[in-house]
Design an enzyme around this catalytic site. Structure first.
Site, PDB file in Angstrom:
ATOM      1  N   HIS A   1      -3.482   3.653   3.395  1.00 52.25           N
ATOM      2  CA  HIS A   1      -3.532   2.736   2.366  1.00 52.25           C
ATOM      3  C   HIS A   1      -4.254   1.368   2.459  1.00 52.25           C
ATOM      4  O   HIS A   1      -4.501   1.146   3.706  1.00 52.25           O
ATOM      5  CB  HIS A   1      -2.062   2.071   2.062  1.00 52.25           C
TER       6      HIS A   1
ATOM      7  N   ASP B   1      -2.957  -0.890   4.847  1.00 54.21           N
ATOM      8  CA  ASP B   1      -2.426  -0.566   6.314  1.00 54.21           C
ATOM      9  C   ASP B   1      -3.550  -0.906   7.270  1.00 54.21           C
ATOM     10  O   ASP B   1      -3.296  -1.518   8.041  1.00 54.21           O
ATOM     11  CB  ASP B   1      -2.458   1.013   6.558  1.00 54.21           C
TER      12      ASP B   1
HETATM   13  C1  XUL Z   1       6.502   7.503   0.676  1.00 57.54           C
HETATM   14  C2  XUL Z   1       5.068   8.391   0.825  1.00 57.54           C
HETATM   15  C3  XUL Z   1       3.843   7.551   0.998  1.00 57.54           C
HETATM   16  C4  XUL Z   1       2.564   8.368   0.433  1.00 57.54           C
HETATM   17  C5  XUL Z   1       1.454   7.560   0.310  1.00 57.54           C
HETATM   18  O1  XUL Z   1       7.603   8.105   0.656  1.00 57.54           O
HETATM   19  O2  XUL Z   1       5.106   9.390   1.094  1.00 57.54           O
HETATM   20  O3  XUL Z   1       3.510   7.061   2.173  1.00 57.54           O
HETATM   21  O4  XUL Z   1       2.338   9.299   1.044  1.00 57.54           O
HETATM   22  O5  XUL Z   1       1.697   6.275  -0.460  1.00 57.54           O
END
Ligand code: XUL
Ligand code: CO
Length: 436
Positions: free
Chosen positions: A100, A103
């Protein structure tokens, strides 16, 4: 300085090895059904759990030892952490990673500052990708942590939040594109509701449809040709998430004209929360031509939330691999370890144990699934179960040559159906056990 000085590159040592820091099943060059294991899986490490997880939970403080991290939210620390992440992935032998925006780089005081922070860290990611050959499976934007997203992102009741989300996704897509990312993911963490008393579902869904169409338009503008992936999840943190399961997502994508550019990123623990098995979700997505990628993890049967554990269950891995082989694999998707070590597994080496175990579990699942397919007994049972459709009235119906009137005439003449056959569930469960 190396962050994992005592750990060498993890090697395949075969099933008899007792070395916990070796693969027993994952032999990346082994060819199964015409493809190497490496190409079947395209394993990917997630940045958020593996490099940002700290072991805190709603009841307790951080536990995880991460000596390379100075604990600050500085860009410098973020750059240092990125280098450590690549050392880890290189030693593990994972060809992909996923992140992300928030992150990898700290959020700034303004959107402009956040963009600049991201740009600075992306330069390090780029250098490290070039140095190691590790590639970006997908990027995404975190639009659920910051309080501004309390009512959602593209589905917020506040139009400014929609605009902010657009700006953030625009940047995250551009950065994903710059790093050669092969997909871009939307997980709508807060795209749902807590109570229908305050919610206009129709309006919120229409906004999300518009938002995704804007994303496609922007991809076309900048030349990003990667696949967009929606990641279904029914709840948590919201009471109800609009992307609740594969079927709901397929319906959403069809309703808003998005099926050309979108597929799904299916996650095991999310399937469980939706009341489905992962096998169900994968079969449904595959049947609709919408299987894009998977987030590999598992829940805990005794706990009703998203525990994101590393999958070590050979049965589930076999079921997953049966589905991936059935639908011809993941193309430009991959097997992404959206999983975290337990807060009690606080040493850096635990990150290796967790990934090695799950990689091996998938490799074993692939071997078993391929053996089941090679023998063909399971498939021939399914084929014979549907054989009434291969000729006679079944074939006539399938080719569109019947209507209610003609079928009534057929049945009036025949009087009663041909005998049904047993589903043989227990026999088939025993058959699967022969391979385990
Ligand atoms: C949350 C989840 C996230 C997504 C990316 O449950 O799985 O980490 O994979 O936003
Ligand atoms: Co996920």
């Amino acid at each position: 300085m190396a962050a994992f000085p005592d750990i060498e590159k993890i090697q395949y040592e075969g099933p008899d090895s007792k070395n916990p820091l070796a693969f027993r099943w994952y032999d990346e060059n082994k060819v199964i059904e015409g493809k190497t294991m490496k190409d079947h899986f395209r394993f990917s490490v997630v940045y958020w759990h593996t490099f940002r997880g700290d072991g805190s939970d709603p009841f307790g403080s951080p536990t995880l030892q991460r000596p390379w991290d100075d604990g600050t939210e500085s860009v410098e620390n973020a750059c240092q952490r990125a280098r450590v992440a690549f050392e880890f992935m290189e030693k593990l032998g994972c060809p992909y990673y996923a992140f992300h925006d928030r992150d990898v780089a700290p959020e700034g005081a303004t959107l402009a500052e956040s963009h600049a922070n991201l740009d600075a860290v992306v330069q390090v990611l780029k250098e490290e990708q070039e140095r190691t050959g590790i590639k970006l499976l997908w990027g995404t934007a975190n639009m659920f942590s910051n309080p501004r997203f309390m009512h959602g992102a593209s589905t917020s009741c506040n139009a400014d939040v929609f605009a902010y989300s657009a700006a953030q996704v625009k940047k995250a897509m551009e950065v994903t594109h710059e790093l050669g990312g092969e997909n871009y993911v939307f997980w709508g963490g807060r795209e749902g509701y807590q109570t229908l008393y305050n919610t206009d579902i129709k309006r919120e869904m229409d906004h999300m449809g518009m938002f995704m169409n804007m994303a496609v338009d922007h991809a076309n503008k900048i030349g990003f040709t990667g696949t967009f992936l929606i990641e279904p999840k029914p709840k948590e943190p919201t009471k109800h998430q609009y992307d609740s399961d594969v079927a709901a997502c397929v319906n959403f994508l069809r309703a808003y004209g998005l099926t050309d550019r979108f597929k799904l990123n299916v996650e095991t623990n999310h399937a469980t929360l939706a009341g489905h098995t992962m096998m169900h979700e994968l079969d449904y997505a595959g049947a609709q031509g919408m299987l894009g990628s998977i987030d590999a993890n598992t829940g805990d049967l005794m706990l009703g939330w998203d525990t994101d554990q590393f999958l070590t269950d050979n049965y589930i891995a076999t079921q997953i691999m049966l589905m991936l082989l059935k639908y011809g694999g993941l193309a430009q998707g991959g097997v992404n370890f959206d999983a975290k070590v337990r807060r009690e597994s606080f040493e850096p080496v635990d990150l290796f144990h967790a990934h090695i175990g799950s990689i091996d579990c998938f490799a074993r699942g692939l071997e078993i699934a391929a053996a089941i397919r090679a023998d063909g007994e399971l498939q021939s049972f399914v084929d014979s179960r549907y054989s009434s459709w291969d000729g006679g009235v079944g074939a006539e119906i399938e080719s569109g040559n019947h209507c209610f009137e003609s079928l009534e005439a057929y049945m009036l003449e025949k009087g009663e159906i041909s005998d049904n056959q047993s589903g043989r569930q227990e026999m088939l469960e025993n058959l699967i056990n022969r391979y385990m």
